[in-house]
Write a protein that holds these residues in place. Structure first.
Motif, PDB file in Angstrom:
ATOM      1  N   LEU A   1       0.735  -1.003  -0.046  1.00 53.15           N
ATOM      2  CA  LEU A   1      -0.553   0.107  -0.246  1.00 53.15           C
ATOM      3  C   LEU A   1       0.672   1.314  -0.248  1.00 53.15           C
ATOM      4  O   LEU A   1       0.910   2.332  -0.143  1.00 53.15           O
ATOM      5  CB  LEU A   1      -0.989  -0.186   0.963  1.00 53.15           C
ATOM      6  N   ALA A   2       2.039   1.371   0.615  1.00 57.22           N
ATOM      7  CA  ALA A   2       3.009   2.568   0.495  1.00 57.22           C
ATOM      8  C   ALA A   2       3.431   2.899  -0.855  1.00 57.22           C
ATOM      9  O   ALA A   2       3.687   4.228  -0.947  1.00 57.22           O
ATOM     10  CB  ALA A   2       3.823   1.633   1.256  1.00 57.22           C
ATOM     11  N   ASP A   3       3.010   2.030  -1.801  1.00 59.28           N
ATOM     12  CA  ASP A   3       3.371   2.301  -3.221  1.00 59.28           C
ATOM     13  C   ASP A   3       1.894   3.128  -4.042  1.00 59.28           C
ATOM     14  O   ASP A   3       2.062   3.629  -5.024  1.00 59.28           O
ATOM     15  CB  ASP A   3       3.737   1.480  -4.198  1.00 59.28           C
ATOM     16  N   ARG A   4       0.682   3.108  -3.549  1.00 58.09           N
ATOM     17  CA  ARG A   4      -0.029   3.504  -3.609  1.00 58.09           C
ATOM     18  C   ARG A   4      -1.081   4.614  -2.783  1.00 58.09           C
ATOM     19  O   ARG A   4      -1.069   5.113  -1.628  1.00 58.09           O
ATOM     20  CB  ARG A   4      -1.437   2.451  -3.184  1.00 58.09           C
ATOM     21  N   LYS A   5      -1.886   5.923  -3.771  1.00 61.42           N
ATOM     22  CA  LYS A   5      -2.493   6.174  -3.313  1.00 61.42           C
ATOM     23  C   LYS A   5      -3.832   6.743  -3.143  1.00 61.42           C
ATOM     24  O   LYS A   5      -4.763   6.008  -3.808  1.00 61.42           O
ATOM     25  CB  LYS A   5      -2.170   8.411  -4.349  1.00 61.42           C
ATOM     26  N   LEU A   6      -4.208   6.639  -2.089  1.00 59.43           N
ATOM     27  CA  LEU A   6      -5.475   5.837  -1.475  1.00 59.43           C
ATOM     28  C   LEU A   6      -6.433   7.060  -0.911  1.00 59.43           C
ATOM     29  O   LEU A   6      -6.502   7.987  -0.213  1.00 59.43           O
ATOM     30  CB  LEU A   6      -5.464   5.168  -0.005  1.00 59.43           C
ATOM     31  N   ASN A   7      -7.352   6.742  -1.528  1.00 61.39           N
ATOM     32  CA  ASN A   7      -8.793   7.837  -1.883  1.00 61.39           C
ATOM     33  C   ASN A   7      -9.382   7.613  -0.979  1.00 61.39           C
ATOM     34  O   ASN A   7     -10.954   8.231  -0.198  1.00 61.39           O
ATOM     35  CB  ASN A   7      -8.995   7.619  -3.014  1.00 61.39           C
ATOM     36  N   VAL A   8      -9.714   6.266  -0.332  1.00 60.64           N
ATOM     37  CA  VAL A   8      -9.608   5.933   1.137  1.00 60.64           C
ATOM     38  C   VAL A   8      -9.095   5.442   2.606  1.00 60.64           C
ATOM     39  O   VAL A   8      -8.148   5.130   2.400  1.00 60.64           O
ATOM     40  CB  VAL A   8     -10.959   4.891   0.943  1.00 60.64           C
ATOM     41  N   PRO A   9      -9.524   5.952   3.866  1.00 57.49           N
ATOM     42  CA  PRO A   9      -8.435   5.111   4.393  1.00 57.49           C
ATOM     43  C   PRO A   9      -8.827   3.584   5.219  1.00 57.49           C
ATOM     44  O   PRO A   9      -9.499   2.829   4.405  1.00 57.49           O
ATOM     45  CB  PRO A   9      -9.347   5.583   5.986  1.00 57.49           C
ATOM     46  N   ALA A  10      -7.571   2.941   5.423  1.00 54.33           N
ATOM     47  CA  ALA A  10      -7.191   1.842   4.575  1.00 54.33           C
ATOM     48  C   ALA A  10      -6.838   0.640   6.140  1.00 54.33           C
ATOM     49  O   ALA A  10      -5.505   1.697   6.669  1.00 54.33           O
ATOM     50  CB  ALA A  10      -6.139   1.043   3.534  1.00 54.33           C
ATOM     51  N   ALA A  11      -7.367   0.140   6.496  1.00 51.45           N
ATOM     52  CA  ALA A  11      -6.989  -0.345   8.408  1.00 51.45           C
ATOM     53  C   ALA A  11      -7.358  -2.192   7.602  1.00 51.45           C
ATOM     54  O   ALA A  11      -7.834  -2.385   7.182  1.00 51.45           O
ATOM     55  CB  ALA A  11      -7.521   0.037   9.444  1.00 51.45           C
ATOM     56  N   THR A  12      -5.963  -2.728   8.839  1.00 46.62           N
ATOM     57  CA  THR A  12      -6.221  -4.009   8.419  1.00 46.62           C
ATOM     58  C   THR A  12      -5.866  -4.262  10.525  1.00 46.62           C
ATOM     59  O   THR A  12      -5.410  -3.432  11.678  1.00 46.62           O
ATOM     60  CB  THR A  12      -4.374  -4.490   8.265  1.00 46.62           C
ATOM     61  N   ALA A  13      -6.222  -5.435  10.687  1.00 44.94           N
ATOM     62  CA  ALA A  13      -6.352  -6.054  11.715  1.00 44.94           C
ATOM     63  C   ALA A  13      -5.987  -7.929  11.579  1.00 44.94           C
ATOM     64  O   ALA A  13      -6.734  -8.471  10.971  1.00 44.94           O
ATOM     65  CB  ALA A  13      -7.349  -5.761  12.884  1.00 44.94           C
ATOM     66  N   ALA A  14      -4.730  -8.355  12.214  1.00 48.47           N
ATOM     67  CA  ALA A  14      -4.243  -9.405  12.127  1.00 48.47           C
ATOM     68  C   ALA A  14      -4.433 -10.731  13.273  1.00 48.47           C
ATOM     69  O   ALA A  14      -4.970 -10.660  14.276  1.00 48.47           O
ATOM     70  CB  ALA A  14      -2.939 -10.132  11.705  1.00 48.47           C
TER      71      ALA A  14
END
Length: 293
Positions: free
Chosen positions: A231-244
């Motif tokens: 994701l570091a290489d992408r410009k995001l238009n929405v917040p993205a959150a993760t949980a493992a």
């Protein structure tokens, strides 16, 4: 007894908790006895007794999937024909034919995607279990993918878009309300597929849709770290959150388990994820898949 008579005979025996369960099964196909107990009952024993009664009334059916490695699954519950008739009537939907209900039940029980569906439902029954034990917390809405893979009008906007999320939720706690899309990951898809999914959400935002956060519910911390690198290489238009799921250590998805991409802050609670504006859960009622009771 005619179907309509059957509906009239049993509906007065239903509690508010029963209505919620039947609505979930109508929308989300299947729940295990453990999921139902955790979400709605103070104990597994209480849940099993009520489920036995609902089965006796012809409202739900139960089955145990075949297990190649032996042993047994917990009971899985789906709507029986009368249960489907009751929910359809309250929502103003076309009443299903008995053959349709039977076919639906068989497809649920034999689906290759059963584990994935149960994984999605586990996320939301965990939230409902948290709600049950924490006054002020509320799972307002839990929409299935079948609702979201049609064009729809997000509340408060004039935007239309095709969203391929696994589910949509509206969650409130501690005076904060968040609407979110869920992507339940089992580790079988390439990471590029997960990253590319954000393009669809970004397209909706560009058409005027809300920038609601997209949650990636991942199976391992390794996959989570790799996804953030992509994701570091992408410009995001929405917040993205993760949980493992392998780092939860008994925590609930409502708790501070969410790694917001691009933020150096500590892990966030679900209700703390960034929103583009105020969310009114009541605005979803007119847009939800059928009326609720």
């Amino acid at each position: 007894m005619r179907n309509s008579d059957r509906v009239l005979r049993v509906q007065h025996q239903l509690t508010e908790r029963d209505w919620r369960l039947l609505g979930w099964l109508y929308d989300h196909a299947v729940l295990t006895s453990f999921q139902i107990a955790h979400a709605l009952f103070p104990s597994l024993n209480r849940a099993q007794r009520r489920l036995s009664q609902l089965t006796g009334l012809g409202l739900v059916e139960r089955f145990r999937p075949f297990r190649l490695e032996g042993g047994s699954h917990p009971y899985h519950y789906a709507l029986a024909h009368t249960g489907a008739l009751i929910v359809a009537a309250t929502r103003g939907d076309e009443p299903p034919r008995r053959a349709t209900s039977t076919t639906r039940l068989h497809r649920i029980a034999t689906s290759r995607n059963l584990d994935h569906r149960l994984g999605i439902n586990q996320f939301f029954t965990d939230l409902a279990g948290h709600e049950r034990l924490h006054p002020g917390a509320r799972l307002h809405h839990f929409w299935p993918d079948t609702r979201l893979n049609r064009f729809f009008n997000p509340p408060g906007t004039n935007a239309f878009g095709l969203v391929n999320a696994d589910a949509l939720g509206v969650w409130a706690e501690r005076g904060q309300t968040v609407a979110f899309y869920l992507e339940h990951d089992t580790g079988t898809e390439a990471l590029t597929v997960l990253v590319d999914k954000l393009t669809g959400y970004g397209n909706l935002v560009r058409r005027g849709g809300p920038a609601w956060p997209v949650l990636f519910w991942l199976h391992s911390t390794t996959r989570e770290a790799n996804l953030h690198r992509r994701l570091a290489d992408r410009k995001l238009n929405v917040p993205a959150a993760t949980a493992a799921r392998d780092r939860l250590d008994g925590k609930n998805p409502a708790e501070a388990v969410w790694h917001l991409h691009g933020a150096a802050a500590p892990l966030l609670r679900l209700a703390e994820l960034p929103m583009p504006g105020t969310v009114d859960p009541a605005e979803f009622d007119s847009a939800s898949p059928g009326r609720t009771r």
